[in-house]
Write a protein that holds these residues in place. Structure first.
Motif, PDB file in Angstrom:
ATOM      1  N   LYS A  42      37.969  15.629  53.972  1.00 19.91           N
ATOM      2  CA  LYS A  42      37.512  16.244  52.780  1.00 19.91           C
ATOM      3  C   LYS A  42      37.167  17.768  52.859  1.00 19.91           C
ATOM      4  N   GLN A 118      33.313  21.085  42.619  1.00 15.99           N
ATOM      5  CA  GLN A 118      34.268  19.931  43.002  1.00 15.99           C
ATOM      6  C   GLN A 118      35.675  20.803  43.733  1.00 15.99           C
ATOM      7  N   ARG A 120      39.479  19.972  45.895  1.00 12.27           N
ATOM      8  CA  ARG A 120      40.700  19.069  46.283  1.00 12.27           C
ATOM      9  C   ARG A 120      41.512  19.857  47.306  1.00 12.27           C
ATOM     10  N   ASP A 128      45.662  13.536  49.638  1.00 12.32           N
ATOM     11  CA  ASP A 128      44.747  14.406  49.142  1.00 12.32           C
ATOM     12  C   ASP A 128      43.471  13.984  49.395  1.00 12.32           C
ATOM     13  N   HIS A 130      39.276  14.530  47.805  1.00  2.42           N
ATOM     14  CA  HIS A 130      38.311  15.227  46.789  1.00  2.42           C
ATOM     15  C   HIS A 130      37.021  15.097  47.453  1.00  2.42           C
TER      16      HIS A 130
END
Length: 142
Positions: A42, A118, A120, A128, A130
């Motif tokens: 992440k 947030q 990504r 991916d 998040h």
């Protein structure tokens, strides 16, 4: 001894090559991406409070995990002020890790008392990660 035509041999060879290519492609597509295997995972949100004779400032940016060396196709971060609801940060970057987005000063405490963020990050075509955070001015993201 009967001779076989070149076309007949060429057809068999191309089928064998095509099978090998398909098998290799399937292995590549199903193998875990290097970013996930390398512990990149992440994105991280970093904030820093600063002050000078004019007041206090909150600066923010997003980055890959330390030690990550994977190719980053895209790291995109957003930060929103909760009241009034407004986007105050929207930055993106890419490249070979470690990468980080541009640092930006967020609104002062009098203009925004709490934030929601947030991010990504894309390491591989279908891989991916998040994450999301929220915090009040003066605290740190959780």
């Amino acid at each position: 001894m009967k001779r076989r035509s070149f076309r007949r041999h060429a057809g068999r060879a191309s089928v064998a090559v095509a099978s090998a290519v398909l098998a290799t492609s399937a292995t590549v597509l199903t193998a875990p991406p290097a970013a996930a295997a390398g512990g990149c995972g992440k994105p991280q949100l970093k904030i820093w409070y600063d002050s000078d004779q004019y007041g206090s400032y909150l600066k923010a940016w997003f980055r890959t995990k330390p030690g990550c060396k994977a190719k980053v196709m895209g790291l995109h971060g957003w930060i929103y002020c909760n009241k009034p609801a407004k986007k105050v940060y929207d930055k993106m970057t890419s490249g070979r890790a470690p990468v980080e987005t541009e640092t930006k000063t967020l609104p002062s405490k009098s203009k925004c008392k709490s934030f929601y963020a947030q991010a990504r990050i894309i390491y591989y075509a279908d891989t991916d990660f998040h994450d999301a955070w929220s915090w009040k001015w003066g605290d740190y993201p959780a």
